[in-house]
Write an enzyme that holds these catalytic residues in place. Structure first.
Site, PDB file in Angstrom:
ATOM      1  N   ASP A  22       4.686   2.415   4.979  1.00 59.64           N
ATOM      2  CA  ASP A  22       4.937   3.283   3.835  1.00 59.64           C
ATOM      3  C   ASP A  22       5.403   4.625   4.414  1.00 59.64           C
ATOM      4  OD1 ASP A  22       4.716   4.394   1.145  1.00 59.64           O
ATOM      5  OD2 ASP A  22       2.880   5.347   1.873  1.00 59.64           O
ATOM      6  N   ASP A  24       5.368   8.421   2.449  1.00 56.46           N
ATOM      7  CA  ASP A  24       4.567   9.586   2.063  1.00 56.46           C
ATOM      8  C   ASP A  24       3.080   9.315   2.249  1.00 56.46           C
ATOM      9  OD1 ASP A  24       6.518  11.555   1.124  1.00 56.46           O
ATOM     10  OD2 ASP A  24       7.015  10.039  -0.371  1.00 56.46           O
ATOM     11  N   THR A 115       9.163   2.159   0.945  1.00 57.53           N
ATOM     12  CA  THR A 115       8.718   3.363   0.251  1.00 57.53           C
ATOM     13  C   THR A 115       9.106   3.349  -1.220  1.00 57.53           C
ATOM     14  OG1 THR A 115       8.984   5.779   0.152  1.00 57.53           O
ATOM     15  CG2 THR A 115      10.821   4.536   1.051  1.00 57.53           C
ATOM     16  N   SER A 116       8.298   4.026  -2.034  1.00 59.50           N
ATOM     17  CA  SER A 116       8.614   4.173  -3.451  1.00 59.50           C
ATOM     18  C   SER A 116       9.632   5.275  -3.706  1.00 59.50           C
ATOM     19  CB  SER A 116       7.332   4.459  -4.246  1.00 59.50           C
ATOM     20  OG  SER A 116       6.451   3.361  -4.171  1.00 59.50           O
ATOM     21  N   LYS A 147       5.587  -0.823  -6.143  1.00 57.87           N
ATOM     22  CA  LYS A 147       4.162  -0.982  -5.823  1.00 57.87           C
ATOM     23  C   LYS A 147       3.326  -0.617  -7.058  1.00 57.87           C
ATOM     24  CE  LYS A 147       5.174   0.629  -1.118  1.00 57.87           C
ATOM     25  NZ  LYS A 147       4.974   1.725  -0.130  1.00 57.87           N
ATOM     26  N   ASP A 172      -1.346   4.187   2.838  1.00 56.64           N
ATOM     27  CA  ASP A 172      -2.404   5.144   2.523  1.00 56.64           C
ATOM     28  C   ASP A 172      -2.811   5.133   1.064  1.00 56.64           C
ATOM     29  OD1 ASP A 172      -1.222   8.195   1.311  1.00 56.64           O
ATOM     30  OD2 ASP A 172       0.082   6.473   1.671  1.00 56.64           O
TER      31      ASP A 172
END
Length: 232
Positions: A22, A24, A115-116, A147, A172
């Protein structure tokens, strides 16, 4: 008579074919910017800022806007506005300790960023943190379901030619952890645990505060891939 000194427990060691990250909160600390943007959104519409923060971490911005924006709001326009705000703010973005060294120690053909964030924002934040972008990336526009759906992680594993059981994910956020677990992948939770939170870790899960103590050993496999052993 003195008792023998207690021996430290051996560190967990994982052998995989691919490593997924991931961004961030996992590779990049952008907390201040993310919180600032959502605070402005919450204040504009009189929304519960703490609730938005609790549920938005690791989730695509559009999904959060859709969930909390008042009835009749232009979700597409609001999401684009928030995206512009995030893209124009980079002060304070840093890499997590050890992240740069870990990325450099891993073969590029065996890693991916999932990643989003969209591809533009991902590039901005990785550059701001001084991190090299992996060649393989799965960003927001590359999936139909963000996600906690496992689509992004499954797609990244397929792009790298790895089976889910041979992959480890570094995450995270609760939504990202749920996505990795739903994909059937081993998961390393990055970040310091709140008191008692380690009890939430299930089989095939570990926790590290950052990457400072992570070591890597890579061996070429006969099929042209790699066997990567990470010691946490």
């Amino acid at each position: 008579m003195s008792l023998p000194a207690a021996q430290p427990e051996p560190k967990p060691s994982l052998t995989v074919r691919a490593v997924l990250f991931d961004m961030d909160g996992t590779l990049v600390d952008s907390t201040a910017i993310v919180e600032q943007v959502w605070l402005e959104f919450a204040e504009r519409y009189g929304l519960d800022y703490d609730e938005i923060l609790r549920t938005s971490h690791g989730v695509q911005a559009g999904d959060t806007v859709r969930r909390y924006a008042p009835e009749g709001a232009d979700v597409v326009a609001l999401t684009a506005e928030l995206g512009d705000m995030e893209r124009n703010r980079t002060d304070g973005i840093i890499a997590l300790p050890g992240a740069e060294a870990l990325l450099e120690s891993l073969p590029d053909e065996a890693i991916a960023l999932v990643t989003s964030a969209d591809s533009i924002l991902a590039g901005i934040r990785m550059r701001a943190a001084g991190l090299a972008m992996p060649t393989t990336t799965v960003t927001a526009e590359a999936v139909t379901r963000g996600k906690p759906h496992p689509e992004g992680y499954l797609k990244a594993a397929a792009l790298l030619g790895a089976e889910p059981a041979d992959v480890v994910v570094f995450e995270d956020a609760p939504a990202g952890i749920a996505a990795a677990r739903a994909a059937g992948m081993r998961t390393v939770v990055v970040g310091r645990a709140a008191a008692g939170h380690d009890a939430d870790l299930g089989p095939g899960m570990w926790r590290i505060p950052d990457y400072s103590a992570v070591t890597v050993k890579t061996v070429a496999h006969d099929d042209g891939g790699h066997l990567i052993t990470l010691t946490l």
